[in-house]
Design a protein around this motif. Structure first.
Motif, PDB file in Angstrom:
ATOM      1  N   PHE A 146      35.426  40.823  48.004  1.00  0.00           N
ATOM      2  CA  PHE A 146      36.502  41.764  47.744  1.00  0.00           C
ATOM      3  C   PHE A 146      37.541  41.226  46.754  1.00  0.00           C
ATOM      4  O   PHE A 146      38.361  41.990  46.249  1.00  0.00           O
ATOM      5  N   LEU A 147      37.510  39.934  46.484  1.00  0.00           N
ATOM      6  CA  LEU A 147      38.527  39.330  45.620  1.00  0.00           C
ATOM      7  C   LEU A 147      38.575  39.940  44.221  1.00  0.00           C
ATOM      8  O   LEU A 147      39.667  40.198  43.697  1.00  0.00           O
ATOM      9  N   PRO A 148      37.427  40.189  43.555  1.00  0.00           N
ATOM     10  CA  PRO A 148      37.513  40.798  42.215  1.00  0.00           C
ATOM     11  C   PRO A 148      38.075  42.207  42.217  1.00  0.00           C
ATOM     12  O   PRO A 148      38.503  42.704  41.169  1.00  0.00           O
ATOM     13  N   LEU A 149      38.052  42.854  43.369  1.00  0.00           N
ATOM     14  CA  LEU A 149      38.591  44.203  43.458  1.00  0.00           C
ATOM     15  C   LEU A 149      40.078  44.195  43.810  1.00  0.00           C
ATOM     16  O   LEU A 149      40.765  45.206  43.614  1.00  0.00           O
ATOM     17  N   ILE A 150      40.568  43.069  44.318  1.00  0.00           N
ATOM     18  CA  ILE A 150      41.948  42.984  44.790  1.00  0.00           C
ATOM     19  C   ILE A 150      42.850  42.244  43.807  1.00  0.00           C
ATOM     20  O   ILE A 150      43.900  42.754  43.405  1.00  0.00           O
ATOM     21  N   LEU A 151      42.438  41.041  43.403  1.00  0.00           N
ATOM     22  CA  LEU A 151      43.323  40.187  42.604  1.00  0.00           C
ATOM     23  C   LEU A 151      43.710  40.790  41.250  1.00  0.00           C
ATOM     24  O   LEU A 151      44.869  40.652  40.834  1.00  0.00           O
ATOM     25  N   PRO A 152      42.787  41.434  40.510  1.00  0.00           N
ATOM     26  CA  PRO A 152      43.223  42.025  39.227  1.00  0.00           C
ATOM     27  C   PRO A 152      44.291  43.085  39.362  1.00  0.00           C
ATOM     28  O   PRO A 152      44.959  43.426  38.383  1.00  0.00           O
TER      29      PRO A 152
END
Length: 284
Positions: A146-152
């Protein structure tokens, strides 16, 4: 004189009546697609193919059984979507508000070029950078995360622009200067003084950001390949079979379950929309 007053009152009544009728018609047109979707969730595939109906049918449980038989897990999908959308909303709104505050409250040499660069980023569509972004995430081994969907989401130019416009019309620099004179730190000033002023605008952007992230299909479909990480839009997109086996009733039911949380979020925060949008439109 009385005749003029009566004529004025009659004209005002007519104008109000016309305005109410137009608003009611627009409200009905806005609600109609959602009502048709909920109604279709209770209808069978042959009934849906026969035409539009505004009256519910009796196939809700049948559609639910078909939906669950297709490995549609609404609880898991809801949890995954809520993790992504909730985290995205919090990060985007807070850090974008912090960026907008820095642009408005500090007078530094590169302030205007920096703001222009942020606006230029808005012109780049997500699809144009999707391949490079996926390759970068693959090298970091962040696919199926889920990190690429959250951090940007921390960098959100549209929210920065909206918050800047809002602060230009509402922020009193005298309060900020007074807080600094009293010895308060910059983060304390932002979190305790500026942030409460921005709450209406933040609520508006929270609605838009949450809805956009919740409905996002493009990037999750590219990055998430494991079923346990699927969000609700991905699950709904996979419901459609071939032309001979598509169960439209179950698809409409899946769509209905997907938008229910959005309706709840909207009604919880909708009272901020008018004031937030109005103040956010103030320009220099």
């Amino acid at each position: 004189m009385n005749t003029i007053k009566e004529s004025s009152k009659a004209s005002l009544t007519v104008n109000r009546t016309i305005a109410y009728i137009v608003c009611i018609l627009l409200a009905l047109l806005s609600i109609l697609p959602f009502w048709v979707m909920f109604v279709n969730a209770t209808r069978s595939t042959p009934e849906i193919q026969a035409g539009i109906s505004l009256l519910p049918s009796s196939h809700l449980m049948t559609n639910l059984d078909v939906l669950l038989s297709k490995s549609f897990d609404p609880i898991r999908g809801f949890i995954n979507s809520f993790i992504v959308s909730g985290s995205t909303t919090i990060l985007a709104v807070y850090f974008s508000s912090l960026t907008a505050y820095a642009i408005v409250a500090y007078n530094w040499k590169m302030r205007q070029p920096f703001f222009t660069f942020i606006m230029a980023v808005m012109l780049i569509p997500t699809q144009a950078s999707a391949i490079g972004f996926y390759q970068f995430m693959y090298q970091l081994e962040w696919t199926n995360s889920f990190l690429p969907l959250i951090l940007p989401a921390i960098a959100s130019p549209a929210i920065v622009f909206f918050m800047r416009q809002y602060l230009l019309g509402t922020l009193s620099m005298e309060m900020v200067e007074a807080s600094r004179i009293d010895g308060a730190g910059e983060f304390f000033t932002f979190n305790r003084i500026v942030l409460p002023i921005m709450l209406p605008a933040m609520a508006v952007q929270a609605i838009f950001t949450f809805v956009g992230s919740w409905n996002n299909l493009f990037m999750p479909l590219i990055l998430l390949t494991q079923k346990e990480n699927y969000t609700l839009p991905i699950m709904v997109s996979l419901l459609r079979g071939d032309i001979y086996r598509t169960e439209f009733g179950s698809i409409y039911l899946g769509l209905s379950l997907t938008i229910l949380p959005l309706i709840v979020v909207y009604f919880l925060l909708s009272r901020y929309i008018i004031s937030g949008v109005a103040l956010g439109g103030i320009k220099e």
